[in-house]
Design an enzyme around this catalytic site. Structure first.
Site, PDB file in Angstrom:
ATOM      1  N   TYR A  35       0.952  -1.271   0.094  1.00 11.67           N
ATOM      2  CA  TYR A  35       0.074   0.000  -0.021  1.00 11.67           C
ATOM      3  C   TYR A  35       0.681   1.175   0.034  1.00 11.67           C
ATOM      4  O   TYR A  35       0.331   2.249  -0.513  1.00 11.67           O
ATOM      5  CB  TYR A  35      -0.869   0.165   1.017  1.00 11.67           C
ATOM      6  CG  TYR A  35      -2.095  -0.792   1.168  1.00 11.67           C
ATOM      7  CD1 TYR A  35      -2.149  -2.063   0.956  1.00 11.67           C
ATOM      8  CD2 TYR A  35      -3.545   0.025   1.178  1.00 11.67           C
ATOM      9  CE1 TYR A  35      -3.264  -2.677   0.704  1.00 11.67           C
ATOM     10  CE2 TYR A  35      -4.527  -0.590   1.216  1.00 11.67           C
ATOM     11  CZ  TYR A  35      -4.707  -1.928   0.673  1.00 11.67           C
ATOM     12  OH  TYR A  35      -5.915  -2.611   0.694  1.00 11.67           O
ATOM     13  N   LYS A  85       3.627 -15.258   2.511  1.00 16.04           N
ATOM     14  CA  LYS A  85       3.979 -15.833   1.218  1.00 16.04           C
ATOM     15  C   LYS A  85       5.260 -16.205   1.089  1.00 16.04           C
ATOM     16  O   LYS A  85       5.888 -15.647   0.329  1.00 16.04           O
ATOM     17  CB  LYS A  85       3.349 -15.135   0.044  1.00 16.04           C
ATOM     18  CG  LYS A  85       3.206 -15.705  -1.264  1.00 16.04           C
ATOM     19  CD  LYS A  85       2.241 -17.032  -1.348  1.00 16.04           C
ATOM     20  CE  LYS A  85       2.496 -17.659  -2.698  1.00 16.04           C
ATOM     21  NZ  LYS A  85       1.552 -18.993  -2.573  1.00 16.04           N
ATOM     22  N   ASP A 100      -2.406 -18.201   0.649  1.00  9.41           N
ATOM     23  CA  ASP A 100      -3.374 -18.862  -0.304  1.00  9.41           C
ATOM     24  C   ASP A 100      -4.003 -20.101   0.385  1.00  9.41           C
ATOM     25  O   ASP A 100      -5.327 -20.249   0.171  1.00  9.41           O
ATOM     26  CB  ASP A 100      -2.717 -19.553  -1.514  1.00  9.41           C
ATOM     27  CG  ASP A 100      -1.408 -19.993  -1.358  1.00  9.41           C
ATOM     28  OD1 ASP A 100      -0.882 -20.085  -0.326  1.00  9.41           O
ATOM     29  OD2 ASP A 100      -0.782 -20.576  -2.348  1.00  9.41           O
ATOM     30  N   ASP A 122      -6.192  -7.094   4.088  1.00  9.68           N
ATOM     31  CA  ASP A 122      -7.342  -6.434   3.305  1.00  9.68           C
ATOM     32  C   ASP A 122      -8.340  -7.716   2.838  1.00  9.68           C
ATOM     33  O   ASP A 122      -9.299  -7.581   3.127  1.00  9.68           O
ATOM     34  CB  ASP A 122      -6.863  -5.357   2.525  1.00  9.68           C
ATOM     35  CG  ASP A 122      -7.730  -4.952   1.589  1.00  9.68           C
ATOM     36  OD1 ASP A 122      -8.959  -4.534   2.309  1.00  9.68           O
ATOM     37  OD2 ASP A 122      -7.830  -4.931   0.500  1.00  9.68           O
ATOM     38  N   ASP A 140     -12.008  -9.287   4.271  1.00  7.92           N
ATOM     39  CA  ASP A 140     -13.548  -9.296   3.548  1.00  7.92           C
ATOM     40  C   ASP A 140     -14.093 -10.611   3.530  1.00  7.92           C
ATOM     41  O   ASP A 140     -15.216 -10.929   3.794  1.00  7.92           O
ATOM     42  CB  ASP A 140     -13.259  -8.698   2.132  1.00  7.92           C
ATOM     43  CG  ASP A 140     -13.411  -7.353   2.082  1.00  7.92           C
ATOM     44  OD1 ASP A 140     -13.373  -6.570   2.986  1.00  7.92           O
ATOM     45  OD2 ASP A 140     -13.893  -7.142   0.842  1.00  7.92           O
TER      46      ASP A 140
HETATM   47  C1  IPM Z   1     -10.417  -1.304   4.108  1.00  6.99           C
HETATM   48  C2  IPM Z   1     -10.656  -0.674   2.571  1.00  6.99           C
HETATM   49  C3  IPM Z   1      -9.204   0.277   2.390  1.00  6.99           C
HETATM   50  C4  IPM Z   1      -8.193  -0.634   2.033  1.00  6.99           C
HETATM   51  C5  IPM Z   1      -9.734   0.985   0.829  1.00  6.99           C
HETATM   52  C6  IPM Z   1     -11.001   1.648   0.906  1.00  6.99           C
HETATM   53  C7  IPM Z   1      -8.441   1.929   0.540  1.00  6.99           C
HETATM   54  O1  IPM Z   1     -10.747  -1.637   1.682  1.00  6.99           O
HETATM   55  O2  IPM Z   1     -10.107  -0.558   4.956  1.00  6.99           O
HETATM   56  O3  IPM Z   1     -10.109  -2.460   4.163  1.00  6.99           O
HETATM   57  O4  IPM Z   1      -7.938  -1.329   1.122  1.00  6.99           O
HETATM   58  O5  IPM Z   1      -7.593  -0.598   3.344  1.00  6.99           O
HETATM   59 MN    MN Z   2     -10.757  -3.554   2.429  1.00  4.76          MN
END
Ligand code: IPM
Ligand code: MN
Length: 351
Positions: free
Chosen positions: A142, A189, A221, A245, A249
């Site tokens: 990032y 990884k 993975d 990240d 999710d």
């Molecule tokens: C998160 C979001 C952010 C990230 C984006 C919006 C930049 O997806 O907080 O997980 O990738 O960190």
């Molecule tokens: Mn995210």
């Protein structure tokens, strides 16, 4: 207790969900005799429109001087399909994390008794899941060197980690594991990436300081697969920015909805609390978004200031609302769908 909280509502559904967390927090404050001073500040697309910058200096001052920051969401579709946009709302989020030194992002995954059957995963796999993904937040790909070469025909992003960046995150991971199930999994990884090999080397060297913690090392993975298959195997996981990240999710599927998952970001000083979901622009202004992730983020805030009973009170009223079906449309499942603001009112009244 007296708390000064910077309030960054941001874009999309941010302001609506933030309003509910403020309602609930104020109700908690009056119930337990605390004083909360909220200081609103601009961020995201809203800040770009107002002052041309997604994380203005003035906002940073407010955040840096606050005890904590409560953050909604940022992002606006008018930037998403415009790769040439010079300023983007997300840059504000990254700049804020970096400038506030928020290197450790705590993303818990747990299940809600009344929602287990809402998950696409089988009950027996997920019931009782209680894990934390500790995501490195101010380094890695990032923030590494990026750019274009060959007249724009080649693009690159680089993943860079220093030993000290890994150590400070791993230290938090070990300490958290000590207070919980005493298991730590380093997700990397290392079979391919040099940065990951430094992660392993660094964490291995720290093991001797925490003899009670059982440490494992897994490739990201494989974890992507095992996380949804055997989530109960995990306690605390530490991982790089991008891996975290993606995995968080994925982990939200275990809980039943992205609209439920809170997070905290810790670092040198100011702490920040935000839902892990985004700005959900399609729902903005409609009063339909699920406010629970933000409300539960406020609970994490109280917890971190040692206001454990306050945090517990919020969590139990959230559980009660779910059990009684006082839910927004994402969870209504054919039943009555309550408005965002109605859920917030109900929570505040039922604490
Ligand atoms: C998160 C979001 C952010 C990230 C984006 C919006 C930049 O997806 O907080 O997980 O990738 O960190
Ligand atoms: Mn995210």
């Amino acid at each position: 207790m007296k708390l000064n909280i910077a309030l960054l509502a941001g874009d999309g559904i941010g302001p609506e969900v933030i309003d509910q967390a403020v309602k609930v927090s104020n109700a908690i404050a009056s119930k337990f005799n605390h004083e909360i001073n909220w200081t609103p500040a601009l961020t995201g697309a809203a800040a770009i429109d107002a002052v041309g910058e997604p994380y203005p200096d003035e906002t940073h001052e407010i955040c840096a001087n606050a005890d904590a920051v409560l953050f909604g969401a940022i992002g606006h579709p008018r930037f998403d399909n415009d790769p040439s946009a010079k300023v983007r709302p997300e840059q504000g989020l990254l700049k804020m994390r970096k400038k506030l030194g928020l290197f450790a992002n705590v993303r818990p995954t747990f299940t809600f008794p009344s929602l287990i059957d809402k998950s696409p995963l089988k009950r027996e796999r997920i019931e009782g899941t209680d894990l934390i993904i500790l995501r490195e937040l101010t380094g890695g790909v990032y923030f590494g060197v990026r750019g274009r070469k060959d007249n724009g025909n080649t693009a690159f992003d680089t993943m860079t980690y220093s030993r000290s960046e890994i150590q400070r995150l791993a230290k938090k991971g070990f300490e958290m594991a000590m207070k919980r199930g005493k298991k730590l999994c380093c997700v990397d990884k290392a079979n391919v990436l040099e940065a990951s090999r430094l992660w392993r080397e660094t964490v291995q060297a720290m093991e001797k300081d925490y003899p009670e913690v059982e440490v494992s090392y897994e490739f990201v993975d494989a974890v992507a697969m095992r996380l949804v298959q055997w989530p109960k195997e995990y306690d605390v996981m530490i991982t790089a920015n991008l891996f975290g990240d993606i995995l968080t999710d994925e982990a939200s599927v275990i809980s039943g909805s992205m609209g439920l998952m809170p997070s905290s970001s810790l670092g040198e000083k100011t702490k920040l609390y935000e839902p892990i979901h985004g700005s959900y622009p399609q729902a903005a202004g409609k009063d339909i978004a699920n406010p629970l992730a933000t409300v539960l983020s406020a609970a994490m805030l109280f917890e971190d200031f040692n206001l454990t009973e306050e945090a517990e009170t919020i969590r139990s009223v959230v559980n009660k609302s779910l059990a009684e079906g006082i839910v927004t449309e994402d969870l209504a499942d054919g039943g009555k769908a309550y408005k965002t603001s109605e859920v917030g009112d109900w929570l505040a009244q039922n604490l």
